[in-house]
Design a protein around this motif. Sequence first.
Motif, PDB file in Angstrom:
ATOM      1  N   ALA A 203       1.281  -1.479  -0.121  1.00  0.00           N
ATOM      2  CA  ALA A 203       0.006  -0.143  -0.598  1.00  0.00           C
ATOM      3  C   ALA A 203       0.841   1.755  -0.385  1.00  0.00           C
ATOM      4  O   ALA A 203       0.645   1.552   0.730  1.00  0.00           O
ATOM      5  N   LEU A 208      -1.324   1.921  -3.713  1.00  0.00           N
ATOM      6  CA  LEU A 208      -1.744   2.595  -3.836  1.00  0.00           C
ATOM      7  C   LEU A 208      -2.712   3.284  -5.754  1.00  0.00           C
ATOM      8  O   LEU A 208      -3.503   3.055  -6.090  1.00  0.00           O
ATOM      9  N   ALA A 211      -4.188   0.127  -7.077  1.00  0.00           N
ATOM     10  CA  ALA A 211      -5.029  -0.707  -6.558  1.00  0.00           C
ATOM     11  C   ALA A 211      -6.652   0.310  -7.109  1.00  0.00           C
ATOM     12  O   ALA A 211      -7.193   0.067  -8.116  1.00  0.00           O
ATOM     13  N   TYR A 212      -6.514   2.016  -7.710  1.00  0.00           N
ATOM     14  CA  TYR A 212      -7.434   2.572  -7.652  1.00  0.00           C
ATOM     15  C   TYR A 212      -7.080   2.562  -9.600  1.00  0.00           C
ATOM     16  O   TYR A 212      -8.243   2.773 -10.282  1.00  0.00           O
ATOM     17  N   VAL A 224      -6.691  -5.029  -0.833  1.00  0.00           N
ATOM     18  CA  VAL A 224      -4.918  -4.487  -0.247  1.00  0.00           C
ATOM     19  C   VAL A 224      -4.628  -4.802   0.586  1.00  0.00           C
ATOM     20  O   VAL A 224      -4.861  -4.613   1.401  1.00  0.00           O
ATOM     21  N   ASP A 226      -1.210  -4.815   3.739  1.00  0.00           N
ATOM     22  CA  ASP A 226       0.268  -4.450   4.223  1.00  0.00           C
ATOM     23  C   ASP A 226       0.386  -4.662   5.689  1.00  0.00           C
ATOM     24  O   ASP A 226      -0.551  -5.173   5.990  1.00  0.00           O
ATOM     25  N   ARG A 231      -1.040   3.283   5.197  1.00  0.00           N
ATOM     26  CA  ARG A 231      -1.706   2.943   4.575  1.00  0.00           C
ATOM     27  C   ARG A 231      -2.209   2.190   4.243  1.00  0.00           C
ATOM     28  O   ARG A 231      -3.338   2.082   3.077  1.00  0.00           O
ATOM     29  N   GLN A 234      -5.549   4.953   3.953  1.00  0.00           N
ATOM     30  CA  GLN A 234      -5.365   5.470   2.930  1.00  0.00           C
ATOM     31  C   GLN A 234      -5.895   4.995   1.777  1.00  0.00           C
ATOM     32  O   GLN A 234      -6.845   4.978   0.985  1.00  0.00           O
ATOM     33  N   ALA A 235      -5.239   3.398   1.310  1.00  0.00           N
ATOM     34  CA  ALA A 235      -6.376   2.399   0.403  1.00  0.00           C
ATOM     35  C   ALA A 235      -7.550   2.386   1.403  1.00  0.00           C
ATOM     36  O   ALA A 235      -9.168   2.114   0.089  1.00  0.00           O
ATOM     37  N   ARG A 236      -8.674   2.322   1.972  1.00  0.00           N
ATOM     38  CA  ARG A 236      -9.901   2.192   2.629  1.00  0.00           C
ATOM     39  C   ARG A 236     -10.293   3.355   2.186  1.00  0.00           C
ATOM     40  O   ARG A 236     -11.756   3.737   1.896  1.00  0.00           O
ATOM     41  N   CYS A 240     -11.044   0.344  -1.189  1.00  0.00           N
ATOM     42  CA  CYS A 240     -10.858  -0.609  -1.101  1.00  0.00           C
ATOM     43  C   CYS A 240     -10.985  -0.867  -0.075  1.00  0.00           C
ATOM     44  O   CYS A 240     -11.169  -0.461   1.126  1.00  0.00           O
ATOM     45  N   THR A 242      -8.834  -4.162   2.915  1.00  0.00           N
ATOM     46  CA  THR A 242      -7.995  -4.492   3.523  1.00  0.00           C
ATOM     47  C   THR A 242      -7.141  -5.623   3.764  1.00  0.00           C
ATOM     48  O   THR A 242      -8.111  -5.790   4.490  1.00  0.00           O
TER      49      THR A 242
END
Length: 406
Positions: A203, A208, A211-212, A224, A226, A231, A234-236, A240, A242
């Motif tokens: 992540a 990221l 994922a995007y 994602v 990690d 991090r 941030q993905a959520r 996303c 996680t």
Amino acid sequence: MGGNKIVVYKEPGVVSVEDHDPPKLEVPADVAKAKGLTQKAPHGVILRNVATNICGSDQHMVRGRTTAPPGQTLGHEIMGEIVEKGDDVQFLEVGDICSVPFNIACGRCRNCKEGQTGVCLNVNPARAGSAYGYVDMGGWEGGQAQYVMVPFADFNLLKIPDREQAMEKVLDLTMLSDIFPTGYHGAYTAGVTTGSTVYVAGAGPVGLAAAYSAQLLGAAAVIVGDRNADRLAQARSFGCETVDITEDASLEDQIAEILGIPEVDSAVDAVGFEASAPGKNAGEAPATVLNSIMSITRAGGKLGIPGLYVTGDPGAPDEDAKTGTLKVRLGLGWAKSHSFTTGQCPVMKYNRQLMMSILHDKAHIADAVNATVIPLDDAPRGYQEFDQGAARKYVLDPNGMIPKAS
């Protein structure tokens, strides 16, 4: 043009911002001699850098995990304004704002003509492929600087059509030089499409971006993984799911909790050779991500591997890994009929389309990677915080040209 401040690798864990001579319209002497080029580069331009980013690939060098020598200049993610151009530059003008693919490519060799600009044959004496400010990549000066020289400019540069829009969307557009195309390449080569389920290992900014990009490609679910809580948060933040690889549960079990089955259609390795094994206090295990994504990808699936793997790693945990020889379960991948794609992203394959997505408000990659602007002089702090796991993509502002956030 006066001098040229530039970020320089000094020793493991240490970078500095130093004064260098301004760039000239010349290719490195070693490249010219080995490849039969004239050192004078009328095909090149000088850019005043608008934005230049710190990349995870740079961190490998700064940690001392490559053969980069002290004094190596840094930076290959560049967006800038042309301030000087050579006599042979036909289709660009002084004042144009352009994105610079991190791959340096001649546009003339077989690989370039086939669209494989990540492995150009004419810009690096050591091997196919080159980049600005990177070890074993031809000796080209880095772009974490006020100014940089770009060769073969008509071929390499992507002009942003409208200057006002370029500056308005600079934080998104600066990602076109590397991480957005690289993340997209990882997802695209993993076969992500409408309705796919996807696992992205890592992540950091490239993870990221992958994922995007998987979302842009129509994935139904993007997971994602990690070990860094910030991090993962941030993905959520952009939708996303996680998984925390420090937990006791296996990766398969965590994926099953989300999808109902312990496998995905596609997987992306956005970690590379400095990977850590699962678990809270796990040590380094260079092949762990490659093996894990083979384990959780369905039979017949694809793996995109934009994560960096090197041929020389003096800090590797074992002698084989020091030369990039890893304990990969190739038999598992063979048995599951996996296909995988490795190597530098050929940025020019994707950057124009991704630029159009940004300009027409279909992509907001800066938000996804948490772009954070700092002055060039603060680069040492940016490297330190990034190395400590900050959930940010650090964007350097070498010439004070990035508009302040309102």
